[in-house]
Design an enzyme around this catalytic site. Structure first.
Site, PDB file in Angstrom:
ATOM      1  N   ARG A  14      -9.186   0.225   4.167  1.00 25.61           N
ATOM      2  CA  ARG A  14      -8.206   1.421   3.612  1.00 25.61           C
ATOM      3  C   ARG A  14      -7.175   0.626   3.468  1.00 25.61           C
ATOM      4  NH1 ARG A  14      -6.146   4.642   7.846  1.00 25.61           N
ATOM      5  NH2 ARG A  14      -4.574   4.724   6.173  1.00 25.61           N
TER       6      ARG A  14
ATOM      7  N   ARG B 100      -3.743  10.917   4.131  1.00 26.65           N
ATOM      8  CA  ARG B 100      -2.695  11.734   4.438  1.00 26.65           C
ATOM      9  C   ARG B 100      -1.592  11.654   3.466  1.00 26.65           C
ATOM     10  NH1 ARG B 100       0.447  14.114   8.360  1.00 26.65           N
ATOM     11  NH2 ARG B 100       2.698  13.507   7.916  1.00 26.65           N
TER      12      ARG B 100
ATOM     13  N   ASP C 299       5.966  19.620   8.999  1.00 30.23           N
ATOM     14  CA  ASP C 299       7.217  20.732   8.832  1.00 30.23           C
ATOM     15  C   ASP C 299       8.402  20.344   8.220  1.00 30.23           C
ATOM     16  OD1 ASP C 299       7.022  18.783  11.042  1.00 30.23           O
ATOM     17  OD2 ASP C 299       8.431  19.836  11.971  1.00 30.23           O
TER      18      ASP C 299
ATOM     19  N   LYS D  32       0.810  -1.104  -0.026  1.00 26.71           N
ATOM     20  CA  LYS D  32       0.119   0.049  -0.040  1.00 26.71           C
ATOM     21  C   LYS D  32       0.871   1.077   0.040  1.00 26.71           C
ATOM     22  CE  LYS D  32      -1.769   1.346   4.015  1.00 26.71           C
ATOM     23  NZ  LYS D  32      -1.453   2.845   4.461  1.00 26.71           N
ATOM     24  N   ASN D  33       1.794   1.285   0.990  1.00 31.17           N
ATOM     25  CA  ASN D  33       2.480   2.578   0.989  1.00 31.17           C
ATOM     26  C   ASN D  33       3.551   2.581  -0.212  1.00 31.17           C
ATOM     27  OD1 ASN D  33       0.966   3.120   3.399  1.00 31.17           O
ATOM     28  ND2 ASN D  33       2.625   2.454   4.841  1.00 31.17           N
TER      29      ASN D  33
ATOM     30  N   ARG E  85       0.571  14.202  13.490  1.00 28.00           N
ATOM     31  CA  ARG E  85       1.344  14.103  12.111  1.00 28.00           C
ATOM     32  C   ARG E  85       1.524  15.404  11.270  1.00 28.00           C
ATOM     33  NH1 ARG E  85      -1.008   8.672   9.634  1.00 28.00           N
ATOM     34  NH2 ARG E  85       0.979   8.470   8.408  1.00 28.00           N
TER      35      ARG E  85
ATOM     36  N   ASP F  62       3.805   0.033  12.188  1.00 32.90           N
ATOM     37  CA  ASP F  62       2.469  -0.478  11.560  1.00 32.90           C
ATOM     38  C   ASP F  62       2.478  -2.020  12.174  1.00 32.90           C
ATOM     39  OD1 ASP F  62       2.075   1.675  10.468  1.00 32.90           O
ATOM     40  OD2 ASP F  62       3.147   1.063   8.466  1.00 32.90           O
TER      41      ASP F  62
ATOM     42  N   CYS G  33      -4.732  12.774  12.638  1.00 37.50           N
ATOM     43  CA  CYS G  33      -5.496  11.603  12.428  1.00 37.50           C
ATOM     44  C   CYS G  33      -5.421  10.763  13.511  1.00 37.50           C
ATOM     45  CB  CYS G  33      -4.771  10.543  11.095  1.00 37.50           C
ATOM     46  SG  CYS G  33      -3.551  10.016  11.758  1.00 37.50           S
TER      47      CYS G  33
HETATM   48  N1  EPU Z   1       6.767  13.664  11.528  1.00 38.75           N
HETATM   49  C1  EPU Z   1       6.950  15.208  11.831  1.00 38.75           C
HETATM   50  N2  EPU Z   1       7.084  16.173  10.862  1.00 38.75           N
HETATM   51  C2  EPU Z   1       6.978  15.595   9.632  1.00 38.75           C
HETATM   52  C3  EPU Z   1       6.763  14.432   9.299  1.00 38.75           C
HETATM   53  C4  EPU Z   1       6.670  13.559  10.195  1.00 38.75           C
HETATM   54  O1  EPU Z   1       7.041  15.433  12.915  1.00 38.75           O
HETATM   55  O2  EPU Z   1       7.032  16.683   8.632  1.00 38.75           O
HETATM   56  C5  EPU Z   1       6.674  12.945  12.530  1.00 38.75           C
HETATM   57  C6  EPU Z   1       5.173  12.130  12.765  1.00 38.75           C
HETATM   58  O3  EPU Z   1       4.327  13.003  13.422  1.00 38.75           O
HETATM   59  C7  EPU Z   1       5.497  10.962  13.044  1.00 38.75           C
HETATM   60  C8  EPU Z   1       6.803  10.465  12.825  1.00 38.75           C
HETATM   61  O4  EPU Z   1       7.386  11.908  12.390  1.00 38.75           O
HETATM   62  O5  EPU Z   1       5.419  10.964  14.549  1.00 38.75           O
HETATM   63  C9  EPU Z   1       6.945   9.595  11.570  1.00 38.75           C
HETATM   64  O6  EPU Z   1       6.084   9.965  10.465  1.00 38.75           O
HETATM   65  P1  EPU Z   1       6.512   9.507   9.099  1.00 38.75           P
HETATM   66  O7  EPU Z   1       6.627  10.871   8.200  1.00 38.75           O
HETATM   67  O8  EPU Z   1       7.746   8.610   9.011  1.00 38.75           O
HETATM   68  O9  EPU Z   1       5.280   8.856   8.683  1.00 38.75           O
HETATM   69  P2  EPU Z   1       4.470   9.168   7.350  1.00 38.75           P
HETATM   70  O10 EPU Z   1       5.165   9.236   6.146  1.00 38.75           O
HETATM   71  O11 EPU Z   1       3.228   9.926   7.727  1.00 38.75           O
HETATM   72  C10 EPU Z   1       4.558   6.448   6.738  1.00 38.75           C
HETATM   73  C11 EPU Z   1       3.166   5.497   6.476  1.00 38.75           C
HETATM   74  C12 EPU Z   1       2.763   4.986   7.755  1.00 38.75           C
HETATM   75  C13 EPU Z   1       3.852   4.528   8.611  1.00 38.75           C
HETATM   76  C14 EPU Z   1       4.854   5.421   8.830  1.00 38.75           C
HETATM   77  C15 EPU Z   1       6.093   5.060   9.558  1.00 38.75           C
HETATM   78  C16 EPU Z   1       2.565   6.014   4.337  1.00 38.75           C
HETATM   79  C17 EPU Z   1       1.480   6.507   3.259  1.00 38.75           C
HETATM   80  N3  EPU Z   1       2.314   5.818   5.399  1.00 38.75           N
HETATM   81  O12 EPU Z   1       3.523   7.648   7.146  1.00 38.75           O
HETATM   82  O13 EPU Z   1       1.698   4.017   7.380  1.00 38.75           O
HETATM   83  O14 EPU Z   1       3.322   4.060   9.856  1.00 38.75           O
HETATM   84  O15 EPU Z   1       5.456   5.853   7.298  1.00 38.75           O
HETATM   85  O16 EPU Z   1       6.502   3.838   9.054  1.00 38.75           O
HETATM   86  O17 EPU Z   1       3.697   5.848   3.571  1.00 38.75           O
HETATM   87  C18 EPU Z   1      -0.138   2.795   7.868  1.00 38.75           C
HETATM   88  O18 EPU Z   1       0.189   2.137   6.814  1.00 38.75           O
HETATM   89  O19 EPU Z   1      -0.877   2.038   8.522  1.00 38.75           O
HETATM   90  C19 EPU Z   1       0.630   3.936   8.272  1.00 38.75           C
HETATM   91  C20 EPU Z   1       0.329   4.718   9.011  1.00 38.75           C
END
Ligand code: EPU
Length: 469
Positions: A429, A121, A153, A51-52, A150, A337, A145
């Site tokens: 989802r 997201r 920045d 998915k991701n 999330r 995850d 969420c």
């Molecule tokens: N974060 C920040 N600032 C940012 C971006 C992230 O503080 O600008 C923080 C987030 O709030 C969080 C941490 O960094 O506490 C990790 O977030 P990350 O950006 O790595 O996650 P993401 O890209 O939003 C993806 C996956 C998630 C998975 C995470 C971690 C996708 C679409 N989603 O999310 O998948 O948990 O990486 O591996 O790629 C899921 O599939 O159920 C899912 C939530």
């Protein structure tokens, strides 16, 4: 009282029409999933595409004005939503089974629609390719969420380092590049945290920038490497994806591509836990065992055997389950995850386990629901202390997010009696045909409308498919 027959067959979701129809979003789902526990699973599962990866790669297809053909695309509501967002931006999409054709020649819009972005997201990631292609992008803030605030920045600061002007107005991130050619400039970027999404956004933006971009403390997740490989197949120059330093040399444009998405490591991990928690032996393919090193190590610590039968096939062989400690971390650490699914497993493992969630601040909402099923879990801050119990019992429970839903399904497989899971839209989802796959392994389950659930329902034996050999 006569029973109303409202069983919903678990066919894969057909997205062929709705990928482009923004009115075709699923409404509030009133169905519930009933699972009869103490199942013994047997057979084989075909794992779907990740998915991701698929979500990021669909955003990446915006970088290219020619045809992109993706293989192994999972059939999921999130994929459908991403398709609708691309469609709203003027992109042509067509899907046929696991194949998705994308053509972003005529990117008619630089603004992604709020009602769609707010539900997914990952759609914020389109800001990188939009800015790289058009020099302008307007994407609503995705908001928090169920699992945490999330913020974005890190995405924003990285784009600013590459020369974009960014301001946030009425909840919309406006980003643009000034100057004659409206091209982003290569930059040295250090991420305070190895965010998956920020790494993907910035890597995509850098492919068409002028000069070289270095992303330090980059996320190393396999999905980041998959996106990089997709971009490389379109002619991008990217080195180091999958390590913590990614170097991108910008190129003027990208070309047509045919690309196959990697298998979903989280779906694989979920089925491995299904085998372990039900003391069943099942096989899974196609998988990439190297993407699951931390997950397999923990399963072995807990007492299950995981055998690599062939390079892309895993067999789980049950054993006596014992407690262990788990801390979620960025890849190659233990994935956040898989935290909820492992919590379900540890409720049935002998002894006390401590689970520490470090990636998201609010990802323990499944604890209360697992406790309703007889688990013994206490939460202290971001720690959950799980005391193994001999028996879980089926109960009505509410899914609070995608991976929490998976944990409830897993607990239900091991529980005595019937579990009824509400708010199935979370599950839809992210798991491609989960019910069909479980049924094929011999699980008794059915999806019914909530009203029908008020009466005692039992699954007809004819609905139980014999496990595949
Ligand atoms: N974060 C920040 N600032 C940012 C971006 C992230 O503080 O600008 C923080 C987030 O709030 C969080 C941490 O960094 O506490 C990790 O977030 P990350 O950006 O790595 O996650 P993401 O890209 O939003 C993806 C996956 C998630 C998975 C995470 C971690 C996708 C679409 N989603 O999310 O998948 O948990 O990486 O591996 O790629 C899921 O599939 O159920 C899912 C939530």
């Amino acid at each position: 009282m006569q029973r109303i027959s409202l069983i919903l067959e678990d066919k894969p979701i057909n997205h062929s029409l709705s990928l482009t129809d923004t009115n075709a979003l699923p409404g509030e789902d009133k169905s519930v999933l009933q699972i009869w526990g103490r199942a013994s699973l047997k057979g084989h599962v075909k794992i779907s595409g990740a998915k991701n990866s698929a979500l990021a790669i669909m955003a990446g297809a915006l970088l290219c004005p020619e045809d992109c053909r993706l293989h192994n695309v999972p059939s999921l509501v999130d994929i459908m939503r991403m398709g609708q967002i691309l469609s709203a931006l003027g992109v042509k999409l067509e899907n046929n089974g696991e194949i998705l054709d994308i053509n972003a020649r005529h990117l008619g819009q630089s603004q992604a629609p709020y009602e769609l972005v707010s539900q997914l997201r990952a759609s914020f990631f389109v800001i990188g390719p939009l800015l790289a292609r058009l020099g302008v992008a307007r994407v609503p803030l995705p908001g928090g969420c169920a699992i945490g605030a999330r913020p974005v920045d890190l995405h924003v600061r990285g784009l600013q380092a590459m020369g974009a002007e960014v301001h946030i107005d009425h909840g919309i991130v406006h980003a643009y590049v000034s100057g004659n050619n409206r091209k982003l400039k290569g930059a040295k970027i250090y991420l305070d945290y190895p965010s998956v999404g920020a790494t993907e956004t910035l890597m995509m933006a850098a492919t068409l920038a002028e000069g070289e971009t270095t992303i330090e403390n980059a996320a190393q997740e396999p999905e980041v490497a998959d996106l990089a490989n997709f971009c490389i197949a379109m002619g991008a120059k990217i080195r180091g994806a999958g390590t913590n330093t990614i170097i991108v040399s910008g190129v003027p444009n990208l070309h047509s591509v045919e690309y196959s998405i990697i298998p979903d490591r989280i779906e694989t991990g979920t089925f491995l836990v299904a085998g372990a928690i039900t003391h069943s032996e099942i096989t899974l393919s196609s998988v990439v065992p190297d993407h699951l090193t931390a997950v397999i190590a923990k399963l072995r610590e807990i007492g299950a055997k995981v055998i690599a039968e062939e390079p892309n096939c895993l067999r789980i062989v049950p054993g006596r389950l014992r407690a262990t400690d788990i801390e979620t971390l960025p890849y190659p650490g233990f994935p956040t995850d898989m935290q909820a699914p492992f919590m379900a497993l540890l409720t049935k493992s002998e002894g006390d386990s401590v689970i520490t969630e470090t990636v998201f601040e609010n990802r323990l909402s499944h604890v209360a629901e697992l406790n309703r099923m007889g688990a013994d879990i206490r939460v202290k801050g971001n720690h959950a202390i799980v005391r193994g119990v001999p028996l879980l019992s089926g109960a009505p429970v509410v899914a609070t997010d995608l991976r929490a839903s998976a944990a409830l399904v897993l607990a239900a497989l091991a529980a005595e009696g019937k579990t009824t899971i509400q708010r199935l839209h979370h599950l839809d989802r992210g798991y491609d045909n989960l019910e069909g796959k479980l049924r094929q392994l011999g699980v008794r389950l059915q999806r019914v409308q909530e009203e029908a659930e008020e009466e005692e329902t039992s699954v007809p034996e004819s609905k139980v498919t014999a496990p595949s050999p």
